[in-house]
Design a protein around this motif. Sequence first.
Motif, PDB file in Angstrom:
ATOM      1  N   GLY A 350       0.834  -1.195   0.000  1.00  0.00           N
ATOM      2  CA  GLY A 350       0.000   0.000   0.000  1.00  0.00           C
ATOM      3  C   GLY A 350       0.867   1.244   0.000  1.00  0.00           C
ATOM      4  O   GLY A 350       1.958   1.234   0.575  1.00  0.00           O
ATOM      5  N   ILE A 351       0.396   2.283  -0.657  1.00  0.00           N
ATOM      6  CA  ILE A 351       1.066   3.582  -0.565  1.00  0.00           C
ATOM      7  C   ILE A 351       0.045   4.541   0.020  1.00  0.00           C
ATOM      8  O   ILE A 351      -1.056   4.679  -0.519  1.00  0.00           O
ATOM      9  CB  ILE A 351       1.521   4.096  -1.947  1.00  0.00           C
ATOM     10  N   LEU A 352       0.434   5.163   1.131  1.00  0.00           N
ATOM     11  CA  LEU A 352      -0.518   6.018   1.817  1.00  0.00           C
ATOM     12  C   LEU A 352      -0.006   7.455   1.789  1.00  0.00           C
ATOM     13  O   LEU A 352       1.051   7.756   2.337  1.00  0.00           O
ATOM     14  CB  LEU A 352      -0.700   5.506   3.254  1.00  0.00           C
ATOM     15  N   ASN A 353      -0.741   8.277   1.110  1.00  0.00           N
ATOM     16  CA  ASN A 353      -0.382   9.695   1.009  1.00  0.00           C
ATOM     17  C   ASN A 353      -1.046  10.433   2.170  1.00  0.00           C
ATOM     18  O   ASN A 353      -2.264  10.577   2.222  1.00  0.00           O
ATOM     19  CB  ASN A 353      -0.882  10.241  -0.337  1.00  0.00           C
ATOM     20  N   MET A 354      -0.205  10.908   3.114  1.00  0.00           N
ATOM     21  CA  MET A 354      -0.734  11.565   4.312  1.00  0.00           C
ATOM     22  C   MET A 354      -1.372  12.905   3.980  1.00  0.00           C
ATOM     23  O   MET A 354      -2.201  13.407   4.728  1.00  0.00           O
ATOM     24  CB  MET A 354       0.389  11.831   5.319  1.00  0.00           C
ATOM     25  N   ARG A 355      -0.945  13.509   2.891  1.00  0.00           N
ATOM     26  CA  ARG A 355      -1.530  14.806   2.548  1.00  0.00           C
ATOM     27  C   ARG A 355      -1.694  14.933   1.029  1.00  0.00           C
ATOM     28  O   ARG A 355      -0.892  15.608   0.368  1.00  0.00           O
ATOM     29  CB  ARG A 355      -0.718  15.957   3.137  1.00  0.00           C
ATOM     30  N   PRO A 379       1.156  -2.026  -6.577  1.00  0.00           N
ATOM     31  CA  PRO A 379       0.814  -1.283  -5.362  1.00  0.00           C
ATOM     32  C   PRO A 379      -0.644  -0.809  -5.396  1.00  0.00           C
ATOM     33  O   PRO A 379      -1.246  -0.717  -6.465  1.00  0.00           O
ATOM     34  CB  PRO A 379       1.747  -0.079  -5.430  1.00  0.00           C
ATOM     35  N   LEU A 380      -1.177  -0.564  -4.218  1.00  0.00           N
ATOM     36  CA  LEU A 380      -2.471   0.115  -4.123  1.00  0.00           C
ATOM     37  C   LEU A 380      -2.196   1.463  -3.471  1.00  0.00           C
ATOM     38  O   LEU A 380      -1.749   1.524  -2.319  1.00  0.00           O
ATOM     39  CB  LEU A 380      -3.464  -0.687  -3.277  1.00  0.00           C
ATOM     40  N   TYR A 381      -2.437   2.521  -4.224  1.00  0.00           N
ATOM     41  CA  TYR A 381      -2.072   3.866  -3.773  1.00  0.00           C
ATOM     42  C   TYR A 381      -3.332   4.591  -3.306  1.00  0.00           C
ATOM     43  O   TYR A 381      -4.226   4.850  -4.100  1.00  0.00           O
ATOM     44  CB  TYR A 381      -1.396   4.586  -4.940  1.00  0.00           C
ATOM     45  N   PHE A 392      -5.494   5.154   7.155  1.00  0.00           N
ATOM     46  CA  PHE A 392      -4.846   4.104   7.949  1.00  0.00           C
ATOM     47  C   PHE A 392      -5.832   2.974   8.257  1.00  0.00           C
ATOM     48  O   PHE A 392      -5.498   1.790   8.180  1.00  0.00           O
ATOM     49  CB  PHE A 392      -4.276   4.672   9.262  1.00  0.00           C
ATOM     50  N   GLY A 393      -7.060   3.346   8.598  1.00  0.00           N
ATOM     51  CA  GLY A 393      -8.075   2.345   8.927  1.00  0.00           C
ATOM     52  C   GLY A 393      -8.346   1.414   7.750  1.00  0.00           C
ATOM     53  O   GLY A 393      -8.437   0.194   7.914  1.00  0.00           O
ATOM     54  N   THR A 394      -8.463   2.012   6.560  1.00  0.00           N
ATOM     55  CA  THR A 394      -8.714   1.202   5.369  1.00  0.00           C
ATOM     56  C   THR A 394      -7.551   0.262   5.103  1.00  0.00           C
ATOM     57  O   THR A 394      -7.736  -0.935   4.863  1.00  0.00           O
ATOM     58  CB  THR A 394      -8.939   2.123   4.147  1.00  0.00           C
ATOM     59  N   MET A 395      -6.332   0.779   5.164  1.00  0.00           N
ATOM     60  CA  MET A 395      -5.153  -0.051   4.906  1.00  0.00           C
ATOM     61  C   MET A 395      -5.069  -1.210   5.899  1.00  0.00           C
ATOM     62  O   MET A 395      -4.771  -2.344   5.519  1.00  0.00           O
ATOM     63  CB  MET A 395      -3.873   0.780   4.978  1.00  0.00           C
ATOM     64  N   ASP A 396      -5.323  -0.899   7.175  1.00  0.00           N
ATOM     65  CA  ASP A 396      -5.260  -1.980   8.171  1.00  0.00           C
ATOM     66  C   ASP A 396      -6.332  -3.029   7.899  1.00  0.00           C
ATOM     67  O   ASP A 396      -6.074  -4.219   8.000  1.00  0.00           O
ATOM     68  CB  ASP A 396      -5.415  -1.413   9.586  1.00  0.00           C
ATOM     69  N   MET A 397      -7.523  -2.586   7.575  1.00  0.00           N
ATOM     70  CA  MET A 397      -8.619  -3.532   7.337  1.00  0.00           C
ATOM     71  C   MET A 397      -8.334  -4.438   6.138  1.00  0.00           C
ATOM     72  O   MET A 397      -8.516  -5.648   6.217  1.00  0.00           O
ATOM     73  CB  MET A 397      -9.929  -2.743   7.114  1.00  0.00           C
TER      74      MET A 397
END
Lengths: 446, 446
Positions: A350-355, A379-381, A392-397
Amino acid sequence: MRLSRYFLPVLKETPREAQIVSHRYMLQAGMIKQASAGIYSWLPLGFKVLRKLENIVHEEQQRAGHLPMLMPTLQPAELWQESGRYNGYGKEMLRVEDRHGREMVYGPTNEELITDIFRSHVGSYKELPLTLYHIQWKFRDEVRPRFGVMRGREFFMKDGYNFDLTKEDALHAYNRHLVSYLRTYERMGLKAIPMRADSGPIGGEDTHEFLVLAETGESEVFYDSAVTDLHLGSRVVDYDSVAQCQAIFDEWTTPYARTDETHDEGVFVEVPEERRRKARGIEVGQIFYFGTKYSESMNATVDDGQGNKVPVHMGSHGIGVSRLLGAIIEANHDDKGIIWPEGVTPFHCGILNMRSGDEAADAACDAIYDSLTALGLEPLYDDRDERAGAKFGTMDMIGLPWRITVGPRGLKNGVVELTCRRTGESEELPPQQAVEKIAQIYRDIQ
Amino acid sequence: MRLSRYFLPVLKETPREAQIVSHRYMLQAGMIKQASAGIYSWLPLGFKVLRKLENIVHEEQQRAGHLPMLMPTLQPAELWQESGRYNGYGKEMLRVEDRHGREMVYGPTNEELITDIFRSHVGSYKELPLTLYHIQWKFRDEVRPRFGVMRGREFFMKDGYNFDLTKEDALHAYNRHLVSYLRTYERMGLKAIPMRADSGPIGGEDTHEFLVLAETGESEVFYDSAVTDLHLGSRVVDYDSVAQCQAIFDEWTTPYARTDETHDEGVFVEVPEERRRKARGIEVGQIFYFGTKYSESMNATVDDGQGNKVPVHMGSHGIGVSRLLGAIIEANHDDKGIIWPEGVTPFHCGILNMRSGDEAADAACDAIYDSLTALGLEPLYDDRDERAGAKFGTMDMIGLPWRITVGPRGLKNGVVELTCRRTGESEELPPQQAVEKIAQIYRDIQ
């Protein structure tokens, strides 16, 4: 895949109908949606994992020399009348009548149909050994379908059938299946223990079930803990070698391991006490040797080379592919969601863009995305304009095993955060090092 | 694959039940076996091609940005009652009752089920555009199934559904599908012409069918020969570009091309006479824009961003995957058997050992087999102890595009024979050159 272009309907609320964790998480993670009782639609994320499992099963079956084919879902009732199972199968078999009043069944299994194909085309021992398999939707009209895809009515199953001249050859096929199943489960990150079992309505002399240990398992199991220490690992197996397959069979089936159906307390107590285990397990596969049961009733014979027509020795071997998805989640999750083993994860990282919208963060995420893709990874961005908490919740789930988190603060120091979903451990490192580390992890499991 | 280990039940006699060439050859080449009227088992060779077609469809749909998922074969009757099609669909829809007396249908198509999924999960224009598709077995209870997999009852179909906020967006989705279908058929070696068509029971305003020209086609077609000169080739298409997709749509649909259902002689005569063609065609796909037909009856609305709930604009788009196999054979065969286009051939190359058992011939065949495999190609090696005549007959029937023939005589001169199935032309060359030439042919079509 960019999440803004994906269809991932993550649920905020906990679905009330789900009694076990895999069912709940598959609904919450937007992997499945119930169409009717025990019948599910596989949404993109669920389908992606299902397809990965299907491909692993195909690869391992073909590695063992088994031939893929495909039988239809609807079968003529006559074949089931011929084998004598039409009346015996009961209400679990879905019976259908077509516009001309012809009776058909939605196949719950395929012994009859494959035997009919065999007898139509094979007449000589020279064409043996032969193992044909398919991965197809089946239907069993359970009285009370439940636990999501674990006990559904329409389910996806691999079923294979071996045809051999002698019992010895058929037992080699049996062992070959055992080995190929062990390898299949290992690739999926599962520890599945073969346990001696009852044969049930398929009939037969020898049968083993493969069980994954999980608290929510439907069966009580008793085993010697030595069996859980066994690994095939990177062992090279010659599937044509009777001795090699027999040795692996012996290695895995010598330690005590039985379900409640075949459990024998008198034998169990001979296992050293510190290795005696009682637990619950989920059945994810079963192999059978049933000799000439179907070949005799359906007249599937071959010339044995000495002028005799002899019925072939058969076995059937199944892996519940859709059910495996539930079993993997039962064995791999925490209270935040799923934790996919690397071998079956729908996306590698996963790639998580904080902003999202921040120029530097967007550019860094795009660069990481492109680097991973160029290395053959998917990857899932999460590029949505959402709060970081929701991301974060989605990525963890949804449980991707690795996550790269990109934020303006880290970027100022030239770093991103690489997090392992299973351990929760994070480290900060430059983007290209994070990418290379993930690529190495996936290279290592191949 | 070595033929001695494969299951390829080639028939010697001509099957009487087959009225058209694709049906006859699929039976003779051991690709399918009828299970009951209009329902087939796919034997290993048939399944291998079916899977290749399925993968090509998946790749081209995902390239266009469409998301794969999977809906079940059995659907609840209630959804069809809600849309109003339950009674109208007639006897072609297979109706099933489960053990609890609940009515279900074996899905002939999936507009209802996908609309139900959409309305359950999507509420805002922000989640649009969205196109979901699946490739799944369908059932239509034809009165008189015939022509093998061309008009079967249980058939494998890709059906995709677009959801858009406006008619303009939905028409872009329509064009995107047209482009992705053109590319799909080209990869399969087919020339499929989009023709304006009638919408039938799906309903809708705009619809095109894709027809492959073949003498045995069920439809009479009228077209300007200019349309058959068009190729996408290696053109790079940005599927997000409205202008690019519209331009391809215009290019392919401006020349006259219609089925007998929509044919207009008055317009047709305006085509220059030397380009006017009348022929027969096989339908291999169809695209529909039907606006808000289902979203209104099933209440699939989204917030349009201005506080209004509006029904989404939809279309559905199908490719008959199992039927395509028949269509490809109808368009690619001669009197000896099938001639597979390189893009869909079950094996890349046949290896024919003229004298199995001859040490030099066996060794040369093994070396060629290993070289092709090492290059990522899949050969089918006829290593059986059979007469050369029978081996040639089998190879011609199953129609691999290239064949390497190895015999003791040629080997003495250091050569093997490389033969093109389509032209029948042969050339003698050293084994490694034959291998390299085949590898280059497959590199070129990628």
